[in-house]
Write an enzyme that holds these catalytic residues in place. Sequence first.
Site, mmCIF file in Angstrom:
data_model
loop_
_atom_site.group_PDB
_atom_site.id
_atom_site.type_symbol
_atom_site.label_atom_id
_atom_site.label_comp_id
_atom_site.label_asym_id
_atom_site.label_seq_id
_atom_site.Cartn_x
_atom_site.Cartn_y
_atom_site.Cartn_z
ATOM 1 N N ALA A 123 0.715 -1.419 0.116
ATOM 2 C CA ALA A 123 0.050 -0.115 -0.039
ATOM 3 C C ALA A 123 0.909 1.266 0.029
ATOM 4 O O ALA A 123 1.968 1.090 0.419
ATOM 5 C CB ALA A 123 -0.820 0.225 1.308
ATOM 6 N N MET A 124 0.319 2.300 -0.437
ATOM 7 C CA MET A 124 1.126 3.609 -0.582
ATOM 8 C C MET A 124 1.640 4.022 0.654
ATOM 9 O O MET A 124 2.464 4.952 0.670
ATOM 10 C CB MET A 124 0.246 4.623 -1.519
ATOM 11 C CG MET A 124 -0.884 4.967 -0.855
ATOM 12 S SD MET A 124 -1.788 6.279 -1.878
ATOM 13 C CE MET A 124 -3.505 6.150 -1.077
ATOM 14 N N ARG A 125 1.163 3.757 1.663
ATOM 15 C CA ARG A 125 1.472 4.275 3.236
ATOM 16 C C ARG A 125 2.682 3.637 3.498
ATOM 17 O O ARG A 125 3.531 4.128 4.572
ATOM 18 C CB ARG A 125 0.551 4.012 4.196
ATOM 19 C CG ARG A 125 -0.054 2.604 4.389
ATOM 20 C CD ARG A 125 -1.221 2.558 5.449
ATOM 21 N NE ARG A 125 -1.615 1.019 5.644
ATOM 22 C CZ ARG A 125 -2.458 0.516 4.967
ATOM 23 N NH1 ARG A 125 -3.236 1.180 3.838
ATOM 24 N NH2 ARG A 125 -3.023 -1.074 5.119
ATOM 25 N N TYR A 126 2.990 2.469 2.818
ATOM 26 C CA TYR A 126 4.289 1.642 3.128
ATOM 27 C C TYR A 126 5.391 1.932 2.363
ATOM 28 O O TYR A 126 6.410 2.154 2.511
ATOM 29 C CB TYR A 126 4.033 0.275 3.115
ATOM 30 C CG TYR A 126 3.063 -0.147 4.160
ATOM 31 C CD1 TYR A 126 3.051 -0.173 5.532
ATOM 32 C CD2 TYR A 126 1.795 -0.812 3.794
ATOM 33 C CE1 TYR A 126 2.182 -0.347 6.504
ATOM 34 C CE2 TYR A 126 0.965 -1.217 4.411
ATOM 35 C CZ TYR A 126 1.118 -0.961 5.881
ATOM 36 O OH TYR A 126 0.089 -1.577 6.802
ATOM 37 N N THR A 127 5.136 2.274 0.895
ATOM 38 C CA THR A 127 6.138 2.571 0.187
ATOM 39 C C THR A 127 6.795 4.077 0.052
ATOM 40 O O THR A 127 6.112 4.969 0.316
ATOM 41 C CB THR A 127 5.794 2.008 -1.411
ATOM 42 O OG1 THR A 127 4.822 2.997 -1.795
ATOM 43 C CG2 THR A 127 5.429 0.656 -1.725
#
Length: 749
Positions: A123-127
């Site tokens: 998810a974009m919150r991790y990358t």
Amino acid sequence: MSVETTFDGETEQLSLRDFTEKAYLDYSMYVILDRALPHLGDGMKPVQRRIVYAMSELGLKATAKHKKSARTVGDVLGKFHPHGDSACYEAMVLMAQSFSYRYPLIDGQGNWGSPDDPKSFAAMRYTESRLAPYAEVLLKELGQGTVNWVPNFDGTMNEPEVLPARLPNVLLNGGTGIAVGMATDIPSHNLREVATACCHLLDNPQATLDDICALVPGPDMPTEAEIITPAAELKKLYTSGKGSFRMRALWSRDEGEIIITALPAQVSGAKVLEQIAAQMQQKKLPMVSDLRDESDHENPTRLVVVPRSNRVDCDQLMAHLFATTDLERSYRVNLNMIGIDGRPQVKDLRQILVEWLSWRTSVVRRRLEYRLQKVRDRLHILEGLMVAYLNIDEVIAIIREEEKPKEELMRRFELSDVQADAILDLKLRHLARLEEIKIRGEQDELNEERQRLEETLDSDELMRKLIREEIEATAEEFGDERRSPLVERHEAQAFSEKDLLSADPVTVVLSKQGWIRAAKGHDIDAAGLNYKSGDAFKLASPGRMNQPCILLDSTGRSYTLETHKLPSARGQGEPVTGHVSLPKGAMVDALVCGRDSDAVLLASDAGYGFITRIDQLTSKTKNGKAALTLPKAAKVLQPVLVPGADALLAAVSSEGRLLVFPVAELPELARGKGNKVINIPSARAAAREELMSQVILLNPDDTLVVNAGRQHLKLKGAELDHYRGERGRRGNKLPRGYQKVDSLEVISS
């Protein structure tokens, strides 16, 4: 029915038909122009362009520190692209995947998916992400007056209409998209090849598509798999703008194992292994014993196929896998894009490059004009500053004493508004004597630059030279070697059902009442098998499980049966009429098994025969095909496989005459009556008083055995030569006691 629409307080009435037509047309044009198709200039769709621009505005250059992807997506959605965050993030992920983009635009940290599952990204919150160095090709000239700017969706800020790309990115990274009524499928290409083609077109504007195809021979995908489409087909693809090409995996042998080291673009190794394993479970790959996935960090693709033995033909096995799995894949090509005129069109390769160079020329011209204007503005200010330095005391006095020093300066020294402002903005420390020297130096430099810019803008040749130098420099910085080699290969063929069958020996047995079966082995006692009450043995022929069985009926028609589909000899078989449709009153009188290429002797008891091949007798229908033309009342003799080109034919008549001659004297025909094998007088033949009762083939060194009741006559060498003669002769009489021949046998030497 009508629909009311309100705009600026005014209400408009439209018929439902007009309203829906307009609404759908508006929607379709939006999808075509603002969502699905890339622009020829920078090769990007709006969402991709907005992501790259937003990242540049956030300062996420290639040298910056990575930032959370959610930050970028939030900026894109809030400022430029009011759509779903998941769709925007997926577009962002695609530009970061080296296995999806030939030249990735984003440098990501974290889980950005894998070739096995491109959708497995975190998810974009991790990358985290930043722009890749290649993004400079698109952004480097953005703030230099090169492109038009348009308001964003809410009119609060501007965004670039297109990015000033230094290379035709539409070909380098390609793209896919589905609009309303049209689609696009543009493959990626090699940067150096495309740059070379652009430079060639700049030097030779009349260059043909053939010249360009010599420099850009085909797509270059983000994988080392081979492109196997012939050059002529690739050229046809680039001529029409539509078509397809094929990619095939790379493989090699290593200690008897097959190692697959590169897969076609966007093909999952796990899926390929599943496809091969499914065939193994369905018994369609008996020659494969094991599968392994040995892929790791050092070897991103390493799939191992283990053949069952060293006798397995690896080339044939791989040809089957190419035809039946994703180890070979076809890619659709549709060079559809939005041109510089704002209209979607399918373009050929030359048209794309010519139009892009035209667009690039306008971008460079705008950049030079923008810079020239900046230079002229600066020179204008420097002229005013120089006036101030030459009259510094008077200027200071005016500033100190006048109520409106600006107007006084403009009047006294004939300055412009801009020059007067520049003088008034001077800091005290800039009043030093050295400043005059600096201004004169800057004036000289800017005058040289102005002259150079004006010369370039006034000369088409200098403009082309500048564009070519910039393309070459960019290609030198970001170019690399071709990844996907262009190799022409033969079309892959899957195994047929026969190829997968073992070549086990069998004996096909037919009973008098027409029941057929297949017994394993060649050394069986066909007459001793179990038959139905009232039935008995009639015919038998040795063969192989993977060979066809040819039947001949009493009218001379041939039929084909798949030997492996015949019932086992453990039972009593099946009626042959369940497999073939015999003419009324006809019955099967002969059968033979062999390879398609095997030569076989067909003959009738009227004394005629010819050589044919098994594949000439093969019929694809149950109704069979005409093979042997029979004279009136004549019967079919058992077909005999030809052992070799130098074989001898031995024919015996019912009167005890034996004739031996080379089988090569008989013609090879597809069908017909054939030529005379042994001479039978016309009157005796018409009355059926004399017939050709036996025919057999043997090698010159073999022994011919004539069986007559309990007596057996062996003929070899000089004894056999006594019966040799030309085809169609009467032959010599056999000795007394051997003239009623029951059968002929051959003993191999």
